[in-house]
Design a protein around this motif. Structure first.
Motif, PDB file in Angstrom:
ATOM      1  N   LEU A 144       0.828  -1.200   0.000  1.00 14.82           N
ATOM      2  CA  LEU A 144       0.000   0.000   0.000  1.00 14.82           C
ATOM      3  C   LEU A 144       0.868   1.257   0.000  1.00 14.82           C
ATOM      4  O   LEU A 144       0.620   2.206  -0.769  1.00 14.82           O
ATOM      5  CB  LEU A 144      -0.925  -0.019   1.216  1.00 14.82           C
ATOM      6  N   ILE A 145       1.883   1.277   0.836  1.00 13.46           N
ATOM      7  CA  ILE A 145       2.748   2.454   0.946  1.00 13.46           C
ATOM      8  C   ILE A 145       3.456   2.739  -0.378  1.00 13.46           C
ATOM      9  O   ILE A 145       3.646   3.907  -0.761  1.00 13.46           O
ATOM     10  CB  ILE A 145       3.768   2.269   2.097  1.00 13.46           C
ATOM     11  N   ARG A 146       3.826   1.676  -1.107  1.00 14.81           N
ATOM     12  CA  ARG A 146       4.535   1.862  -2.374  1.00 14.81           C
ATOM     13  C   ARG A 146       3.708   2.635  -3.390  1.00 14.81           C
ATOM     14  O   ARG A 146       4.256   3.333  -4.253  1.00 14.81           O
ATOM     15  CB  ARG A 146       4.905   0.501  -2.974  1.00 14.81           C
ATOM     16  N   THR A 147       2.384   2.496  -3.319  1.00 15.91           N
ATOM     17  CA  THR A 147       1.508   3.116  -4.326  1.00 15.91           C
ATOM     18  C   THR A 147       0.642   4.220  -3.740  1.00 15.91           C
ATOM     19  O   THR A 147      -0.255   4.717  -4.426  1.00 15.91           O
ATOM     20  CB  THR A 147       0.598   2.045  -4.947  1.00 15.91           C
ATOM     21  N   ILE A 148       0.905   4.621  -2.503  1.00 17.40           N
ATOM     22  CA  ILE A 148      -0.032   5.502  -1.803  1.00 17.40           C
ATOM     23  C   ILE A 148      -0.169   6.868  -2.472  1.00 17.40           C
ATOM     24  O   ILE A 148      -1.241   7.488  -2.449  1.00 17.40           O
ATOM     25  CB  ILE A 148       0.366   5.638  -0.311  1.00 17.40           C
ATOM     26  N   GLU A 149       0.920   7.343  -3.100  1.00 18.72           N
ATOM     27  CA  GLU A 149       0.868   8.648  -3.777  1.00 18.72           C
ATOM     28  C   GLU A 149      -0.027   8.610  -5.005  1.00 18.72           C
ATOM     29  O   GLU A 149      -0.480   9.653  -5.482  1.00 18.72           O
ATOM     30  CB  GLU A 149       2.281   9.088  -4.173  1.00 18.72           C
ATOM     31  N   ASP A 150      -0.286   7.413  -5.533  1.00 18.93           N
ATOM     32  CA  ASP A 150      -1.096   7.284  -6.757  1.00 18.93           C
ATOM     33  C   ASP A 150      -2.574   7.075  -6.462  1.00 18.93           C
ATOM     34  O   ASP A 150      -3.384   7.034  -7.392  1.00 18.93           O
ATOM     35  CB  ASP A 150      -0.585   6.099  -7.596  1.00 18.93           C
ATOM     36  N   LEU A 151      -2.934   6.926  -5.207  1.00 23.00           N
ATOM     37  CA  LEU A 151      -4.329   6.660  -4.865  1.00 23.00           C
ATOM     38  C   LEU A 151      -5.155   7.937  -4.924  1.00 23.00           C
ATOM     39  O   LEU A 151      -4.717   9.001  -4.462  1.00 23.00           O
ATOM     40  CB  LEU A 151      -4.437   6.065  -3.459  1.00 23.00           C
ATOM     41  N   ASN A 154     -10.986   4.207   1.312  1.00 25.64           N
ATOM     42  CA  ASN A 154     -11.282   2.781   1.449  1.00 25.64           C
ATOM     43  C   ASN A 154     -10.165   2.054   2.187  1.00 25.64           C
ATOM     44  O   ASN A 154     -10.433   1.154   2.997  1.00 25.64           O
ATOM     45  CB  ASN A 154     -11.507   2.151   0.073  1.00 25.64           C
ATOM     46  N   GLU A 155      -8.919   2.415   1.910  1.00 27.75           N
ATOM     47  CA  GLU A 155      -7.796   1.792   2.618  1.00 27.75           C
ATOM     48  C   GLU A 155      -7.794   2.188   4.099  1.00 27.75           C
ATOM     49  O   GLU A 155      -7.477   1.375   4.970  1.00 27.75           O
ATOM     50  CB  GLU A 155      -6.467   2.181   1.962  1.00 27.75           C
ATOM     51  N   PHE A 156      -8.132   3.433   4.379  1.00 26.05           N
ATOM     52  CA  PHE A 156      -8.255   3.902   5.759  1.00 26.05           C
ATOM     53  C   PHE A 156      -9.293   3.077   6.496  1.00 26.05           C
ATOM     54  O   PHE A 156      -9.063   2.585   7.613  1.00 26.05           O
ATOM     55  CB  PHE A 156      -8.614   5.385   5.754  1.00 26.05           C
ATOM     56  N   LEU A 215       0.450   8.318   8.941  1.00 22.51           N
ATOM     57  CA  LEU A 215       1.578   9.177   8.577  1.00 22.51           C
ATOM     58  C   LEU A 215       1.854   9.109   7.082  1.00 22.51           C
ATOM     59  O   LEU A 215       2.066  10.159   6.435  1.00 22.51           O
ATOM     60  CB  LEU A 215       2.835   8.766   9.349  1.00 22.51           C
ATOM     61  N   SER A 216       1.862   7.921   6.509  1.00 20.27           N
ATOM     62  CA  SER A 216       2.190   7.753   5.089  1.00 20.27           C
ATOM     63  C   SER A 216       1.178   8.449   4.185  1.00 20.27           C
ATOM     64  O   SER A 216       1.533   8.935   3.108  1.00 20.27           O
ATOM     65  CB  SER A 216       2.265   6.260   4.741  1.00 20.27           C
ATOM     66  N   SER A 217      -0.071   8.490   4.626  1.00 16.97           N
ATOM     67  CA  SER A 217      -1.139   9.125   3.843  1.00 16.97           C
ATOM     68  C   SER A 217      -1.271  10.613   4.143  1.00 16.97           C
ATOM     69  O   SER A 217      -2.096  11.292   3.536  1.00 16.97           O
ATOM     70  CB  SER A 217      -2.470   8.441   4.146  1.00 16.97           C
ATOM     71  N   LYS A 218      -0.482  11.097   5.106  1.00 18.27           N
ATOM     72  CA  LYS A 218      -0.513  12.497   5.547  1.00 18.27           C
ATOM     73  C   LYS A 218      -1.832  12.878   6.201  1.00 18.27           C
ATOM     74  O   LYS A 218      -2.171  14.062   6.312  1.00 18.27           O
ATOM     75  CB  LYS A 218      -0.183  13.456   4.396  1.00 18.27           C
ATOM     76  N   LEU A 219      -2.585  11.877   6.667  1.00 24.77           N
ATOM     77  CA  LEU A 219      -3.778  12.167   7.458  1.00 24.77           C
ATOM     78  C   LEU A 219      -3.403  12.616   8.865  1.00 24.77           C
ATOM     79  O   LEU A 219      -4.221  13.177   9.586  1.00 24.77           O
ATOM     80  CB  LEU A 219      -4.682  10.935   7.528  1.00 24.77           C
ATOM     81  N   ALA A 220      -2.167  12.364   9.267  1.00 26.06           N
ATOM     82  CA  ALA A 220      -1.628  12.839  10.543  1.00 26.06           C
ATOM     83  C   ALA A 220      -0.147  13.113  10.356  1.00 26.06           C
ATOM     84  O   ALA A 220       0.500  12.559   9.454  1.00 26.06           O
ATOM     85  CB  ALA A 220      -1.839  11.801  11.642  1.00 26.06           C
ATOM     86  N   THR A 221       0.387  13.975  11.200  1.00 23.18           N
ATOM     87  CA  THR A 221       1.822  14.267  11.153  1.00 23.18           C
ATOM     88  C   THR A 221       2.564  13.668  12.346  1.00 23.18           C
ATOM     89  O   THR A 221       3.776  13.498  12.291  1.00 23.18           O
ATOM     90  CB  THR A 221       2.079  15.783  11.122  1.00 23.18           C
ATOM     91  N   GLU A 222       1.836  13.366  13.422  1.00 20.96           N
ATOM     92  CA  GLU A 222       2.411  12.725  14.599  1.00 20.96           C
ATOM     93  C   GLU A 222       1.399  11.744  15.177  1.00 20.96           C
ATOM     94  O   GLU A 222       0.187  12.005  15.153  1.00 20.96           O
ATOM     95  CB  GLU A 222       2.739  13.736  15.711  1.00 20.96           C
ATOM     96  N   ILE A 223       1.907  10.626  15.697  1.00 24.32           N
ATOM     97  CA  ILE A 223       1.062   9.680  16.420  1.00 24.32           C
ATOM     98  C   ILE A 223       1.592   9.579  17.844  1.00 24.32           C
ATOM     99  O   ILE A 223       2.780   9.339  18.060  1.00 24.32           O
ATOM    100  CB  ILE A 223       1.061   8.279  15.777  1.00 24.32           C
ATOM    101  N   HIS A 224       0.702   9.760  18.798  1.00 27.88           N
ATOM    102  CA  HIS A 224       1.062   9.648  20.216  1.00 27.88           C
ATOM    103  C   HIS A 224       0.329   8.436  20.795  1.00 27.88           C
ATOM    104  O   HIS A 224      -0.902   8.369  20.753  1.00 27.88           O
ATOM    105  CB  HIS A 224       0.688  10.922  20.979  1.00 27.88           C
ATOM    106  N   PHE A 225       1.113   7.476  21.297  1.00 29.13           N
ATOM    107  CA  PHE A 225       0.559   6.256  21.890  1.00 29.13           C
ATOM    108  C   PHE A 225       0.554   6.394  23.409  1.00 29.13           C
ATOM    109  O   PHE A 225       1.514   6.884  24.001  1.00 29.13           O
ATOM    110  CB  PHE A 225       1.407   5.042  21.512  1.00 29.13           C
ATOM    111  N   HIS A 226      -0.519   5.930  24.026  1.00 25.02           N
ATOM    112  CA  HIS A 226      -0.596   5.912  25.491  1.00 25.02           C
ATOM    113  C   HIS A 226      -0.785   4.475  25.950  1.00 25.02           C
ATOM    114  O   HIS A 226      -1.745   3.801  25.550  1.00 25.02           O
ATOM    115  CB  HIS A 226      -1.756   6.778  25.990  1.00 25.02           C
ATOM    116  N   GLY A 227       0.144   3.995  26.792  1.00 23.13           N
ATOM    117  CA  GLY A 227       0.066   2.643  27.338  1.00 23.13           C
ATOM    118  C   GLY A 227       0.064   2.670  28.850  1.00 23.13           C
ATOM    119  O   GLY A 227      -0.089   3.717  29.485  1.00 23.13           O
ATOM    120  N   LYS A 228       0.239   1.497  29.449  1.00 24.22           N
ATOM    121  CA  LYS A 228       0.157   1.347  30.897  1.00 24.22           C
ATOM    122  C   LYS A 228       1.541   1.438  31.546  1.00 24.22           C
ATOM    123  O   LYS A 228       2.543   1.040  30.958  1.00 24.22           O
ATOM    124  CB  LYS A 228      -0.480  -0.001  31.254  1.00 24.22           C
TER     125      LYS A 228
END
Length: 465
Positions: free
Chosen positions: A165-172, A179-181, A268-281
């Motif tokens: 998916l990442i290889r072709t993401i710019e062409d979508l 749909n991929e989201f 990140l690859s789709s530029k729908l976000a620029t940072e991801i913050h994970f919260h764990g225990k």
């Protein structure tokens, strides 16, 4: 103001809460005891006789805890002086204040289920930290690692899909990207089935190719607000704002964590976000919940995998962490018994952190229980109302149902399901994407005090500080 519905409680004989406290939690404690015993030689090799004595002490404390639980003894204050001890003991006093004199002290079967279950895991942790030098031992580590290794075929299929998916993401085009989201959101949802606390610690790995199962499973999604998630993130992308943070409040390690990391990579690859913050225990929790050790361990295992696409994912994810595009957080609030409507008062620093998000994704059943207060809400109560003012940012629960609580259904939907499948709330067969969107500013009537139902506003209309 209308009276709130009562908490789910283990005193309701025959309920899922009752069966959890009666059967599943003693089973989990027994497995923890067995795990400590099996590591006796390791403790001796690392620490000599001191390690063996520590193992005996931890087992003794856990055996005592199991006996207290099975005989419905009063719940007692924590004794080990930790950062959260006072908060726990104050909450226990609060639980005592809710009981009448005739009820006596809170006990395992006479307390809200959420409190009793969280307390069990916190007491389990106390037994370990009271037993140095093995006080950093994770009794659930083996189970979490096994879940990951037993899910390798599914991990390979998922990573292969992502890399292609990442290889072709710019062409979508936009519709293909959407749909991929949606596909990766659904994979993250069904990854939530792999819950070791539900199985009492038994293996719950992902054996099937989940990538090709998404279409067949879609009919089991009871609330589907994926369109709202796409609308929010795609509009924000088009405004080209400098930072767009998505926060993922993690649930299980192992395969579910991989599905969450794949979704994060796509964002990140789709530029729908620029940072991801994970919260764990901060500590081992509910058998399979993610800690920082689990987060880093999974990425390392992926990096060193001999499958090229899995390895490429691991290398890329390690780089995201290194450059700060992925950020891992933990906070003691996530392992307190409080519902999330109390976060602003109990953990204002965490609430302020969450306010930086453009979207918060809450994974799993425990997060849903804390979002809604683990109360006996009617099925049709709006999700926003059940949150009781908790709204640091637009948020979405991504959850497979494993507890007797669900809000925001259509009239008659819950009753129809109950008639056809009496256990539909607890099997993990059904899932939801339940969204509470941006709120319009109303200083005369704070948003937390009104029922907005299903009213959503664009990101541009959202309240800002």
């Amino acid at each position: 103001m209308a009276e709130l519905p009562s908490f789910l409680s283990a005193k309701d004989v025959g309920s899922f809460a009752y069966l959890t406290i009666k059967d599943r939690t003693p089973q989990i404690l027994t497995r923890a005891i067995d795990t400590l015993h099996r590591h006796k030689n390791e403790f001796f090799e690392n620490h000599g006789e001191e390690g063996v004595e520590a193992e005996k002490k931890a087992i003794s404390l856990l055996s005592k805890l199991r006996n207290e639980l099975q005989t419905d003894k009063p719940i007692v204050p924590l004794v080990e002086d930790c950062a959260d001890t006072d908060l726990w003991n104050r909450h226990l006093e609060y639980q005592r204040s809710l009981l009448s004199e005739s009820d006596g002290q809170p006990s395992w079967f006479r307390s809200p289920w959420l409190f009793a279950e969280c307390y069990m895991y916190r007491r389990l942790h106390e037994a370990i930290i009271q037993s140095p030098p093995i006080n950093d031992f994770d009794v659930f580590k083996e189970s979490k690692d096994q879940n990951f290794f037993e899910s390798q075929e599914s991990v390979i299929a998922l990573c292969t899909h992502l890399q292609e998916l990442i290889r072709t993401i710019e062409d979508l085009d936009e519709n293909q990207l959407k749909n991929e989201f949606f596909k990766l959101l659904q994979i993250s949802l069904w990854g939530n089935k792999c819950d070791l606390s539900l199985s009492g610690g038994e293996s719950s790995s992902q054996k099937t190719d989940i990538v090709n199962s998404v279409d067949d499973l879609k009919r089991f999604i009871l609330v589907n607000d994926m369109e709202h998630l796409w609308s929010l993130l795609s509009k924000r992308k088009k405004t080209r704002k400098e930072v767009s943070r998505v926060y993922i409040i993690l649930d299980n390690s192992g395969f579910e964590l991989v599905t969450d990391l794949v979704l994060a990579d796509f964002l990140l690859s789709s530029k729908l976000a620029t940072e991801i913050h994970f919260h764990g225990k901060t500590i081992p929790w509910f058998v399979s919940d993610t800690t920082v050790r689990d987060f880093n361990w999974v990425i390392t295992q992926m990096k060193h995998c001999n499958h090229k696409w899995v390895s490429r994912c691991g290398v890329g994810w390690e780089n995201y962490v290194r450059v700060g595009r992925w950020v891992y957080h933990d906070h003691i609030f996530w392992t307190l018994p409080h519902e999330y409507s109390a976060m602003l008062q109990v953990a204002p620093d965490l609430y302020a952190e969450l306010q930086k998000a453009c979207l918060i994704l809450f994974k799993g059943d425990l997060n849903y229980r804390k979002l809604t207060g683990d109360r006996k809400w009617d099925f049709t109560v709006p999700f926003h109302q059940a949150l009781r003012g908790f709204h640091p940012a637009p948020l979405c629960s991504i959850r497979t149902l494993k507890a007797e609580i669900q809000v925001g259904l259509q009239p008659g939907q819950g009753e129809q399901l109950t008639a056809s499948e009496p256990n539909w709330l607890t099997t993990g067969k059904y899932g939801i994407f339940q969204f509470d969107g941006p709120l319009r500013c109303d200083f005369g009537n704070p948003a937390g005090e009104k029922d907005l139902g299903s009213t959503f506003f664009s990101p541009e209309e959202q309240c800002v500080d």
